[in-house]
Design an enzyme around this catalytic site. Structure first.
Site, PDB file in Angstrom:
ATOM      1  N   HIS A 160      16.296  15.067  -1.206  1.00  0.00           N
ATOM      2  CA  HIS A 160      17.861  15.068  -0.472  1.00  0.00           C
ATOM      3  C   HIS A 160      17.348  15.240   1.096  1.00  0.00           C
ATOM      4  O   HIS A 160      18.380  15.970   1.717  1.00  0.00           O
ATOM      5  CB  HIS A 160      18.849  15.760  -1.041  1.00  0.00           C
ATOM      6  CG  HIS A 160      19.260  15.187  -2.476  1.00  0.00           C
ATOM      7  ND1 HIS A 160      20.033  15.839  -3.525  1.00  0.00           N
ATOM      8  CD2 HIS A 160      18.827  14.144  -3.102  1.00  0.00           C
ATOM      9  CE1 HIS A 160      20.010  15.250  -4.435  1.00  0.00           C
ATOM     10  NE2 HIS A 160      19.530  14.064  -4.496  1.00  0.00           N
TER      11      HIS A 160
HETATM   12  C1  LIG Z   1      12.180   9.797  -5.607  1.00  0.00           C
HETATM   13  C2  LIG Z   1      13.740   9.744  -5.149  1.00  0.00           C
HETATM   14  C3  LIG Z   1      14.836   9.892  -5.882  1.00  0.00           C
HETATM   15  C4  LIG Z   1      16.116  10.199  -5.338  1.00  0.00           C
HETATM   16  N1  LIG Z   1      17.163  10.037  -6.208  1.00  0.00           N
HETATM   17  C5  LIG Z   1      18.410  10.169  -5.748  1.00  0.00           C
HETATM   18  C6  LIG Z   1      19.646  10.059  -6.933  1.00  0.00           C
HETATM   19  O1  LIG Z   1      19.621   9.709  -7.984  1.00  0.00           O
HETATM   20  N2  LIG Z   1      20.868   9.969  -6.304  1.00  0.00           N
HETATM   21  C7  LIG Z   1      21.171  10.225  -4.762  1.00  0.00           C
HETATM   22  O2  LIG Z   1      22.246  10.314  -4.504  1.00  0.00           O
HETATM   23  N3  LIG Z   1      19.930  10.240  -3.959  1.00  0.00           N
HETATM   24  C8  LIG Z   1      18.653  10.076  -4.518  1.00  0.00           C
HETATM   25  N4  LIG Z   1      17.667  10.331  -3.857  1.00  0.00           N
HETATM   26  C9  LIG Z   1      18.003  10.305  -2.336  1.00  0.00           C
HETATM   27  C10 LIG Z   1      18.522   9.187  -1.344  1.00  0.00           C
HETATM   28  O3  LIG Z   1      17.427   7.996  -1.824  1.00  0.00           O
HETATM   29  C11 LIG Z   1      18.321   9.470   0.066  1.00  0.00           C
HETATM   30  O4  LIG Z   1      19.011  10.484   0.469  1.00  0.00           O
HETATM   31  C12 LIG Z   1      18.629   8.130   1.075  1.00  0.00           C
HETATM   32  O5  LIG Z   1      17.905   6.991   0.437  1.00  0.00           O
HETATM   33  C13 LIG Z   1      18.177   8.458   2.411  1.00  0.00           C
HETATM   34  O6  LIG Z   1      18.600   7.178   3.007  1.00  0.00           O
HETATM   35  P1  LIG Z   1      18.295   6.995   4.484  1.00  0.00           P
HETATM   36  O7  LIG Z   1      18.766   5.928   4.922  1.00  0.00           O
HETATM   37  O8  LIG Z   1      18.452   8.134   5.277  1.00  0.00           O
HETATM   38  O9  LIG Z   1      16.515   6.904   4.551  1.00  0.00           O
HETATM   39  P2  LIG Z   1      15.783   5.796   3.483  1.00  0.00           P
HETATM   40  O10 LIG Z   1      16.538   5.565   2.276  1.00  0.00           O
HETATM   41  O11 LIG Z   1      14.300   6.919   3.263  1.00  0.00           O
HETATM   42  O12 LIG Z   1      15.436   4.723   4.337  1.00  0.00           O
HETATM   43  C14 LIG Z   1      14.230   4.867   5.463  1.00  0.00           C
HETATM   44  C15 LIG Z   1      13.652   3.570   5.521  1.00  0.00           C
HETATM   45  O13 LIG Z   1      12.876   3.442   6.791  1.00  0.00           O
HETATM   46  C16 LIG Z   1      11.632   2.868   6.408  1.00  0.00           C
HETATM   47  N5  LIG Z   1      10.702   3.309   7.469  1.00  0.00           N
HETATM   48  C17 LIG Z   1      10.416   4.546   7.721  1.00  0.00           C
HETATM   49  N6  LIG Z   1       9.716   4.732   8.812  1.00  0.00           N
HETATM   50  C18 LIG Z   1       9.502   3.436   9.470  1.00  0.00           C
HETATM   51  C19 LIG Z   1       8.702   2.892  10.172  1.00  0.00           C
HETATM   52  N7  LIG Z   1       8.082   3.536  11.149  1.00  0.00           N
HETATM   53  N8  LIG Z   1       8.864   1.357  10.414  1.00  0.00           N
HETATM   54  C20 LIG Z   1       9.423   0.772   9.580  1.00  0.00           C
HETATM   55  N9  LIG Z   1      10.270   1.216   8.610  1.00  0.00           N
HETATM   56  C21 LIG Z   1      10.121   2.394   8.322  1.00  0.00           C
HETATM   57  C22 LIG Z   1      11.375   3.436   4.962  1.00  0.00           C
HETATM   58  O14 LIG Z   1      10.461   2.530   4.393  1.00  0.00           O
HETATM   59  C23 LIG Z   1      12.807   3.319   4.337  1.00  0.00           C
HETATM   60  O15 LIG Z   1      12.915   2.223   3.866  1.00  0.00           O
HETATM   61  C24 LIG Z   1      16.367  10.115  -4.044  1.00  0.00           C
HETATM   62  C25 LIG Z   1      15.283  10.089  -3.174  1.00  0.00           C
HETATM   63  C26 LIG Z   1      14.060   9.928  -3.641  1.00  0.00           C
HETATM   64  C27 LIG Z   1      12.705   9.827  -2.960  1.00  0.00           C
END
Ligand SMILES: Cc1cc2nc3c(=O)[nH]c(=O)nc-3n(C[C@H](O)[C@H](O)[C@H](O)COP(=O)(O)OP(=O)(O)OC[C@H]3O[C@@H](n4cnc5c(N)ncnc54)[C@H](O)[C@@H]3O)c2cc1C
Length: 361
Positions: A292
């Protein structure tokens, strides 16, 4: 304070992603291009404005120019990394890596927060756990059910329900979450996660508002090199103290009827582990992170904040961050839905603020 079944983002037996929910249905739009297997290496900044991105596709580098603005949504570990590679971050650290400083923003990468789960396992009476159905022949039956109809235990989340509680009556709101699972499993050193060989249920006890703060920092100016992550879990002594109280509360819950009638024995940490110090040692040794991570491009108006309340990077034009990294403090619960909310809100603000198009020819 409350106990209920968890809400899940599951569709047709599969975890729904924000890509399948929001992007896939609109792939046909002419103003949308999705580039697969493409990595953004850095944001180009000219005269204090973000003008484009340099990307790597296969082994070829390209530059894409932005007419209006650039929105970084690379997640809490990669968004600050991308900003640093683009010259936006703590000036001294960037200069030490030979990166020209576009904007000295010392808060980039700081304020890293996550949830740390303290695990507990109980052996329970037969019929009180899914373990038996997930071992031996039962495992194959569940596998076939899932493959043929996307149904059965594999179509569910292991985290079935949760309790929210306060570690102290003096608190205004719950600071503890106990996630309950009708299965129990053990992480083995080689990486395998094995369902335990007895009927078991488990819990993960998590402190929702930890005081511990970590950081992301730059180890190399090479955009393909990983940055350094220092999460500093449980570095604030109060985090350990309150998580221990959560474990004790969980024991109390499991010792009361009607659930007590189903409990055979506590297996983890086990009845011998009673002292606060020993319970904390257990949480440190056997706990796991919640994935998280948030907070590394924190929203605010002070010197250590990175984006303003409209998600615009301080001091750099036409550049926003919209992902979990903008949260000043971690949410009192799981982070996925709040991150989607940030995306929804960002979309509204980008439309409201619509900037004039820039000539990119
Ligand atoms: C294994 C796991 C299980 C989880 N389970 C839960 C759950 O059950 N319930 C819950 O509420 N939350 C859960 N989470 C947390 C939740 O997934 C995250 O809080 C949320 O996805 C974060 O969203 P975000 O948009 O900040 O980043 P992310 O979802 O991480 O999105 C970032 C994106 O940017 C891309 N990216 C990164 N760097 C680059 C780059 N240089 N160039 C191009 N693309 C790039 C990545 O590939 C990714 O697709 C889990 C996380 C993980 C890893």
């Amino acid at each position: 304070e409350g106990a209920d079944f968890h809400q899940h983002t599951i569709r047709d037996g599969r975890r729904e992603t924000s890509y399948t929910a929001f992007v896939k249905p609109v792939l046909h739009r002419r103003n949308l291009t999705v580039m697969r297997k493409t990595r953004v290496l850095r944001i180009l900044v000219e005269r204090g404005e973000a003008t484009g991105v340099e990307i790597l596709q296969g082994d070829r580098r390209h530059v894409i120019r932005a007419r209006r603005e650039i929105v970084v949504s690379a997640g809490s570990l990669n968004s600050p990394h991308l900003l640093m590679l683009s010259g936006i971050g703590e000036g001294r650290m960037l200069a030490a890596q030979g990166i020209a400083v576009a904007r000295d923003l010392p808060g980039v990468g700081r304020n890293l927060q996550d949830h740390w789960f303290g695990p507990m396992i109980w052996e329970v009476t037969r019929g009180s756990s899914y373990n038996d159905a997930l071992r031996g022949l039962g495992k194959y039956v569940e596998g076939v059910k899932y493959l043929l109809a996307r149904r059965g235990l594999l179509a569910l989340s292991v985290s079935a329900s949760a309790v929210f509680a306060r570690s102290s009556d003096a608190l205004a709101q719950p600071d503890l979450q106990m996630v309950l699972r009708p299965v129990s499993y053990t992480f083995h050193p080689k990486g395998a996660v094995m369902v335990d060989g007895f009927p078991g249920v488990s819990a993960g006890v998590v402190l929702l508002n930890p005081g511990s703060r970590g950081h992301v920092s730059l180890r190399s100016p090479d955009p393909l090199a990983a940055p350094a992550f220092q999460p500093n879990y449980l570095s604030d002594p109060d985090d350990g103290r309150r998580t221990v109280l959560g474990l004790r509360r969980m024991r109390e819950i499991m010792s009361r009827d009607p659930v007590a009638a189903r409990v055979v024995a506590e297996r983890l940490p086990g009845p011998a582990v009673q002292e606060d110090g020993a319970l904390l040692e257990h949480i440190r040794a056997h706990g796991n992170c919640g994935w998280h991570q948030v907070g590394t491009c924190r929203m605010g108006r002070d010197a250590l904040s990175v984006v303003d309340p409209r998600l615009r990077v301080h001091g750099i034009g036409r550049l926003r961050v919209a992902d979990g990294s903008v949260m000043p403090t971690i949410t009192s619960g799981n982070t996925n839905a709040p991150c989607i909310m940030i995306g929804e809100k960002a979309a509204d603000m980008i439309r409201q603020d619509a900037l004039p198009r820039r000539d990119t020819s």
